[in-house]
Design a protein around this motif. Structure first.
Motif, PDB file in Angstrom:
ATOM      1  N   LEU A   2       2.890  25.248   9.336  1.00  0.00           N
ATOM      2  CA  LEU A   2       2.293  24.923   7.233  1.00  0.00           C
ATOM      3  C   LEU A   2       3.124  23.902   7.334  1.00  0.00           C
ATOM      4  CD1 LEU A   2       1.597  26.931   5.642  1.00  0.00           C
ATOM      5  CD2 LEU A   2       3.286  27.727   5.317  1.00  0.00           C
ATOM      6  N   THR A   3       1.501  22.973   7.507  1.00  0.00           N
ATOM      7  CA  THR A   3       1.688  21.872   6.501  1.00  0.00           C
ATOM      8  C   THR A   3       0.905  22.278   5.280  1.00  0.00           C
ATOM      9  OG1 THR A   3       1.128  20.060   8.391  1.00  0.00           O
ATOM     10  CG2 THR A   3       0.938  19.493   6.148  1.00  0.00           C
ATOM     11  N   LEU A   4       2.093  21.648   3.946  1.00  0.00           N
ATOM     12  CA  LEU A   4       1.556  21.860   2.209  1.00  0.00           C
ATOM     13  C   LEU A   4       1.671  20.488   1.706  1.00  0.00           C
ATOM     14  CD1 LEU A   4       3.777  24.829   1.956  1.00  0.00           C
ATOM     15  CD2 LEU A   4       1.910  25.244   2.940  1.00  0.00           C
ATOM     16  N   ASN A   5       0.442  20.364   1.799  1.00  0.00           N
ATOM     17  CA  ASN A   5      -0.219  19.009   0.715  1.00  0.00           C
ATOM     18  C   ASN A   5      -0.219  18.836  -1.098  1.00  0.00           C
ATOM     19  OD1 ASN A   5      -1.464  16.813  -1.140  1.00  0.00           O
ATOM     20  ND2 ASN A   5      -2.279  16.292   1.012  1.00  0.00           N
ATOM     21  N   LEU A   6       0.906  19.110  -1.422  1.00  0.00           N
ATOM     22  CA  LEU A   6       0.938  19.624  -2.955  1.00  0.00           C
ATOM     23  C   LEU A   6       0.066  18.379  -3.872  1.00  0.00           C
ATOM     24  CD1 LEU A   6       5.086  20.517  -3.022  1.00  0.00           C
ATOM     25  CD2 LEU A   6       3.053  22.011  -2.153  1.00  0.00           C
ATOM     26  N   GLY A   7      -0.428  17.547  -3.045  1.00  0.00           N
ATOM     27  CA  GLY A   7      -0.745  17.322  -4.389  1.00  0.00           C
ATOM     28  C   GLY A   7      -0.141  15.555  -4.936  1.00  0.00           C
ATOM     29  N   PRO A   8      -0.738  15.111  -5.220  1.00  0.00           N
ATOM     30  CA  PRO A   8      -0.081  13.533  -5.043  1.00  0.00           C
ATOM     31  C   PRO A   8       0.903  13.576  -6.371  1.00  0.00           C
ATOM     32  CG  PRO A   8      -2.609  14.207  -6.501  1.00  0.00           C
ATOM     33  CD  PRO A   8      -2.063  14.308  -5.953  1.00  0.00           C
ATOM     34  N   ALA A   9       1.714  12.128  -6.197  1.00  0.00           N
ATOM     35  CA  ALA A   9       2.676  12.296  -7.027  1.00  0.00           C
ATOM     36  C   ALA A   9       2.777  10.050  -7.073  1.00  0.00           C
ATOM     37  CB  ALA A   9       4.300  12.086  -6.647  1.00  0.00           C
ATOM     38  N   GLU A  10       3.259   9.536  -8.540  1.00  0.00           N
ATOM     39  CA  GLU A  10       3.560   8.019  -8.505  1.00  0.00           C
ATOM     40  C   GLU A  10       4.553   7.652  -9.272  1.00  0.00           C
ATOM     41  OE1 GLU A  10       0.249   7.938 -11.620  1.00  0.00           O
ATOM     42  OE2 GLU A  10      -1.364   8.577 -10.584  1.00  0.00           O
ATOM     43  N   LEU A  11       6.014   8.600  -8.512  1.00  0.00           N
ATOM     44  CA  LEU A  11       6.626   7.869  -8.077  1.00  0.00           C
ATOM     45  C   LEU A  11       6.721   6.234  -7.263  1.00  0.00           C
ATOM     46  CD1 LEU A  11       8.982   9.996  -8.186  1.00  0.00           C
ATOM     47  CD2 LEU A  11       8.461   9.144 -10.095  1.00  0.00           C
ATOM     48  N   SER A  12       7.313   5.418  -7.905  1.00  0.00           N
ATOM     49  CA  SER A  12       7.479   4.178  -6.352  1.00  0.00           C
ATOM     50  C   SER A  12       8.856   4.266  -5.502  1.00  0.00           C
ATOM     51  CB  SER A  12       7.969   3.545  -7.233  1.00  0.00           C
ATOM     52  OG  SER A  12       9.213   3.212  -8.442  1.00  0.00           O
ATOM     53  N   ASP A  13       8.664   4.098  -4.817  1.00  0.00           N
ATOM     54  CA  ASP A  13       9.843   3.273  -3.548  1.00  0.00           C
ATOM     55  C   ASP A  13      11.155   3.950  -4.371  1.00  0.00           C
ATOM     56  OD1 ASP A  13       7.891   4.246  -1.805  1.00  0.00           O
ATOM     57  OD2 ASP A  13       8.393   2.530  -0.373  1.00  0.00           O
ATOM     58  N   GLY A  14      11.671   2.534  -5.567  1.00  0.00           N
ATOM     59  CA  GLY A  14      12.670   3.147  -5.985  1.00  0.00           C
ATOM     60  C   GLY A  14      13.077   4.235  -7.735  1.00  0.00           C
ATOM     61  N   ARG A  24      10.661  18.436  -8.436  1.00  0.00           N
ATOM     62  CA  ARG A  24      10.771  17.240  -9.027  1.00  0.00           C
ATOM     63  C   ARG A  24       9.918  15.797  -8.691  1.00  0.00           C
ATOM     64  NH1 ARG A  24      17.686  17.012  -8.525  1.00  0.00           N
ATOM     65  NH2 ARG A  24      18.156  18.622  -8.560  1.00  0.00           N
ATOM     66  N   LEU A  25       9.060  16.330  -7.997  1.00  0.00           N
ATOM     67  CA  LEU A  25       8.167  15.169  -7.541  1.00  0.00           C
ATOM     68  C   LEU A  25       6.345  15.928  -8.309  1.00  0.00           C
ATOM     69  CD1 LEU A  25       8.439  14.340  -3.660  1.00  0.00           C
ATOM     70  CD2 LEU A  25       9.445  12.965  -6.049  1.00  0.00           C
ATOM     71  N   PRO A  26       7.343  14.442  -9.429  1.00  0.00           N
ATOM     72  CA  PRO A  26       5.834  15.109 -11.087  1.00  0.00           C
ATOM     73  C   PRO A  26       4.608  14.718  -9.692  1.00  0.00           C
ATOM     74  CG  PRO A  26       7.443  12.990 -11.374  1.00  0.00           C
ATOM     75  CD  PRO A  26       7.922  13.681  -9.803  1.00  0.00           C
ATOM     76  N   PRO A  27       3.537  15.545 -10.533  1.00  0.00           N
ATOM     77  CA  PRO A  27       1.696  14.787  -9.714  1.00  0.00           C
ATOM     78  C   PRO A  27       1.628  14.311 -10.913  1.00  0.00           C
ATOM     79  CG  PRO A  27       2.497  17.580 -11.464  1.00  0.00           C
ATOM     80  CD  PRO A  27       3.579  17.082 -11.134  1.00  0.00           C
ATOM     81  N   ARG A  28       0.261  13.829 -10.299  1.00  0.00           N
ATOM     82  CA  ARG A  28      -0.124  12.581 -10.992  1.00  0.00           C
ATOM     83  C   ARG A  28      -0.471  13.719 -12.535  1.00  0.00           C
ATOM     84  NH1 ARG A  28      -5.511  11.508  -8.510  1.00  0.00           N
ATOM     85  NH2 ARG A  28      -4.841   9.215  -7.799  1.00  0.00           N
ATOM     86  N   GLY A  29      -0.057  12.180 -13.422  1.00  0.00           N
ATOM     87  CA  GLY A  29      -0.319  12.640 -14.896  1.00  0.00           C
ATOM     88  C   GLY A  29       0.804  12.668 -15.394  1.00  0.00           C
ATOM     89  N   GLY A  30       2.473  12.627 -14.623  1.00  0.00           N
ATOM     90  CA  GLY A  30       3.209  13.095 -15.352  1.00  0.00           C
ATOM     91  C   GLY A  30       3.681  13.757 -15.994  1.00  0.00           C
ATOM     92  N   GLY A  31       3.314  15.424 -14.892  1.00  0.00           N
ATOM     93  CA  GLY A  31       3.876  16.731 -15.238  1.00  0.00           C
ATOM     94  C   GLY A  31       4.954  16.781 -14.607  1.00  0.00           C
ATOM     95  N   GLY A  32       5.518  17.755 -14.293  1.00  0.00           N
ATOM     96  CA  GLY A  32       7.128  18.019 -13.339  1.00  0.00           C
ATOM     97  C   GLY A  32       8.066  19.419 -14.027  1.00  0.00           C
TER      98      GLY A  32
END
Length: 123
Positions: free
Chosen positions: A67-79, A115-123
């Motif tokens: 199974l592969t699940l795409n949970l959508g975008p997150a905008e955290l930097s690598d840091g 813990r990885l917030p979705p696009r728009g800063g939710g989470g």
């Protein structure tokens, strides 16, 4: 933004499934191994938070993810991701916290994905 991708593999060999069946007194037909990827970087937890690549887990599992699940975008930097992983590895997912049944890669990957917030800063 980069997509958060969770992969579920079956790493249950016949010997492992037989042993787990005896221990749990239930039929164990497979054993899941999860990873979380974001932007070409992939992590799991086997007593320590570790970076891996899907191909290594795929080779260990003897095949592609079930199974592969795409949970959508997150905008955290690598840091920011590295800081989050360092925090998780020094608090909730230390080597002492690892438990084959109750604190394993599946728990870590679920927690990391949450813990990885979705696009728009939710989470």
């Amino acid at each position: 933004a980069r997509d958060v991708v969770v992969r579920v593999f079956d790493i249950g060999t016949p010997g492992l499934c037989k042993t787990l069946s005896l221990i749990t007194q239930k039929d164990v037909l497979w054993f899941p191994k999860m990873t979380v990827s974001l932007g070409g970087r992939t992590w799991s937890y086997d007593g320590e938070v570790e970076r891996t690549v899907p191909q290594i887990v795929e080779n260990a599992a003897g095949g592609p993810p079930l199974l592969t699940l795409n949970l959508g975008p997150a905008e955290l930097s690598d840091g920011e991701i590295d800081a989050l992983l360092d925090e998780m590895g020094s608090t909730d997912y230390t080597p002492a916290e690892y438990d084959f049944f109750y604190r394993n890669c599946n728990h870590f990957c679920t927690d990391l994905a949450d813990r990885l917030p979705p696009r728009g800063g939710g989470g």
